[in-house]
Design a protein around this motif. Structure first.
Motif, short mmCIF file in Angstrom:
data_model
loop_
_atom_site.label_atom_id
_atom_site.label_comp_id
_atom_site.label_asym_id
_atom_site.label_seq_id
_atom_site.Cartn_x
_atom_site.Cartn_y
_atom_site.Cartn_z
N GLY A 181 69.12 -52.80 -29.77
CA GLY A 181 69.71 -52.10 -28.63
C GLY A 181 69.32 -50.64 -28.62
O GLY A 181 69.10 -50.04 -27.57
N LYS A 182 69.21 -50.05 -29.79
CA LYS A 182 68.80 -48.64 -29.91
C LYS A 182 67.32 -48.50 -29.57
O LYS A 182 66.91 -47.51 -28.95
CB LYS A 182 69.09 -48.15 -31.32
CG LYS A 182 69.05 -46.67 -31.49
CD LYS A 182 70.08 -45.93 -30.67
CE LYS A 182 71.46 -45.98 -31.29
NZ LYS A 182 72.46 -45.20 -30.56
N VAL A 183 66.51 -49.49 -29.94
CA VAL A 183 65.08 -49.45 -29.60
C VAL A 183 64.91 -49.43 -28.08
O VAL A 183 64.10 -48.67 -27.55
CB VAL A 183 64.32 -50.65 -30.21
CG1 VAL A 183 62.89 -50.73 -29.69
CG2 VAL A 183 64.32 -50.56 -31.73
N ASP A 184 65.70 -50.22 -27.39
CA ASP A 184 65.65 -50.24 -25.92
C ASP A 184 66.00 -48.86 -25.37
O ASP A 184 65.33 -48.35 -24.47
CB ASP A 184 66.62 -51.30 -25.38
CG ASP A 184 66.56 -51.41 -23.88
OD1 ASP A 184 65.44 -51.39 -23.30
OD2 ASP A 184 67.64 -51.53 -23.25
N ASP A 241 51.22 -52.30 -32.27
CA ASP A 241 50.00 -51.55 -32.52
C ASP A 241 49.16 -51.36 -31.27
O ASP A 241 48.48 -50.36 -31.13
CB ASP A 241 49.19 -52.28 -33.59
CG ASP A 241 48.11 -51.41 -34.18
OD1 ASP A 241 48.33 -50.20 -34.30
OD2 ASP A 241 47.03 -51.94 -34.51
N ASN A 242 49.21 -52.29 -30.32
CA ASN A 242 48.36 -52.19 -29.13
C ASN A 242 48.72 -51.01 -28.25
O ASN A 242 47.97 -50.66 -27.35
CB ASN A 242 48.42 -53.49 -28.32
CG ASN A 242 49.81 -53.80 -27.81
OD1 ASN A 242 50.79 -53.16 -28.16
ND2 ASN A 242 49.90 -54.80 -26.96
N SER A 243 49.84 -50.37 -28.49
CA SER A 243 50.26 -49.25 -27.65
C SER A 243 49.46 -47.99 -27.91
O SER A 243 49.49 -47.07 -27.11
CB SER A 243 51.75 -48.98 -27.84
OG SER A 243 51.99 -48.63 -29.18
N ILE A 261 59.28 -51.42 -24.47
CA ILE A 261 59.61 -51.77 -25.86
C ILE A 261 58.34 -52.20 -26.59
O ILE A 261 58.12 -51.83 -27.74
CB ILE A 261 60.70 -52.85 -25.91
CG1 ILE A 261 62.03 -52.28 -25.40
CG2 ILE A 261 60.86 -53.39 -27.32
CD1 ILE A 261 63.14 -53.30 -25.26
N ASP A 262 57.49 -52.97 -25.92
CA ASP A 262 56.22 -53.39 -26.55
C ASP A 262 55.37 -52.18 -26.92
O ASP A 262 54.77 -52.15 -27.99
CB ASP A 262 55.42 -54.30 -25.61
CG ASP A 262 55.94 -55.72 -25.59
OD1 ASP A 262 56.84 -56.04 -26.38
OD2 ASP A 262 55.43 -56.52 -24.78
N ASP A 263 55.30 -51.19 -26.02
CA ASP A 263 54.54 -49.98 -26.34
C ASP A 263 55.10 -49.30 -27.58
O ASP A 263 54.35 -48.80 -28.41
CB ASP A 263 54.59 -48.98 -25.18
CG ASP A 263 53.71 -49.39 -24.02
OD1 ASP A 263 52.77 -50.17 -24.21
OD2 ASP A 263 53.97 -48.90 -22.90
N LEU A 264 56.40 -49.28 -27.69
CA LEU A 264 57.05 -48.61 -28.81
C LEU A 264 56.89 -49.38 -30.12
O LEU A 264 56.70 -48.78 -31.18
CB LEU A 264 58.53 -48.42 -28.49
CG LEU A 264 59.34 -47.49 -29.38
CD1 LEU A 264 58.72 -46.10 -29.43
CD2 LEU A 264 60.77 -47.41 -28.87
N LYS A 288 50.46 -56.30 -34.59
CA LYS A 288 51.09 -55.67 -35.75
C LYS A 288 52.21 -54.74 -35.28
O LYS A 288 52.03 -53.97 -34.33
CB LYS A 288 50.04 -54.89 -36.53
CG LYS A 288 50.59 -54.13 -37.70
CD LYS A 288 49.49 -53.30 -38.34
CE LYS A 288 50.13 -52.31 -39.30
NZ LYS A 288 49.25 -51.20 -39.58
N ILE A 289 53.34 -54.78 -35.94
CA ILE A 289 54.43 -53.87 -35.61
C ILE A 289 54.08 -52.49 -36.15
O ILE A 289 53.68 -52.34 -37.30
CB ILE A 289 55.78 -54.37 -36.17
CG1 ILE A 289 56.17 -55.66 -35.44
CG2 ILE A 289 56.86 -53.30 -36.03
CD1 ILE A 289 57.47 -56.27 -35.91
N ASN A 290 54.22 -51.50 -35.29
CA ASN A 290 53.81 -50.14 -35.63
C ASN A 290 54.83 -49.14 -35.09
O ASN A 290 54.47 -48.09 -34.58
CB ASN A 290 52.43 -49.89 -35.03
CG ASN A 290 51.67 -48.84 -35.77
OD1 ASN A 290 51.94 -48.56 -36.91
ND2 ASN A 290 50.71 -48.25 -35.09
N PHE A 291 56.10 -49.48 -35.22
CA PHE A 291 57.18 -48.68 -34.62
C PHE A 291 57.18 -47.23 -35.09
O PHE A 291 57.23 -46.31 -34.27
CB PHE A 291 58.54 -49.33 -34.90
CG PHE A 291 59.69 -48.47 -34.45
CD1 PHE A 291 60.02 -48.38 -33.11
CD2 PHE A 291 60.43 -47.74 -35.37
CE1 PHE A 291 61.06 -47.57 -32.69
CE2 PHE A 291 61.48 -46.94 -34.97
CZ PHE A 291 61.80 -46.85 -33.61
#
Length: 117
Positions: A48-51, A67-69, A61-64, A3-6
């Motif tokens: 690019g900003k996420v990076d 959800d698993n982060s 980036i995956d941590d950010l 799940k995306i959890n940014f």
């Protein structure tokens, strides 16, 4: 599928690093208000900003994004509560990011290094 959890991860990592919204914004080239919008889920940054954000916060980036982060956040939080100098805390953080096979190799190398005497 993860799940995306940014928004939640961004806030937790920013706070963990002791940065205000304004400080993070300044480092990535946006306003503190924009960071607040990201954390509230009102807007999302371009990839690019996420990076760049991940680099500033010293996470993947995956941590950010995913959800698993959160488990990694809890691990990092517990590391920072240990009575260790910053270099040792950082070493532990890096080890936690290694795949299992690389941790085994790291252990072998460290044991060899310590037994050189």
């Amino acid at each position: 599928m993860n799940k995306i959890n940014f928004a939640e991860n961004l806030k937790k990592y920013r706070e963990l690093r002791g940065l205000s919204k304004e400080e993070l914004g300044s480092r990535v080239g946006v306003s503190g208000v924009t960071v607040g919008y990201w954390e509230n889920g009102r807007n999302e940054p371009r990839m690019g900003k996420v990076d760049h954000i991940a680099q500033v916060l010293d996470v993947t980036i995956d941590d950010l994004l995913f959800d698993n982060s959160i488990n990694r956040l809890e691990q990092i939080n517990s590391i920072h509560n240990l009575d260790l100098d910053e270099d040792r805390k950082r070493a532990i953080e890096l080890i936690l990011q290694l795949p299992t096979e690389e941790v085994k190799m790291f252990n072998i190398l460290m044991e060899r290094s310590l037994n050189k005497d």
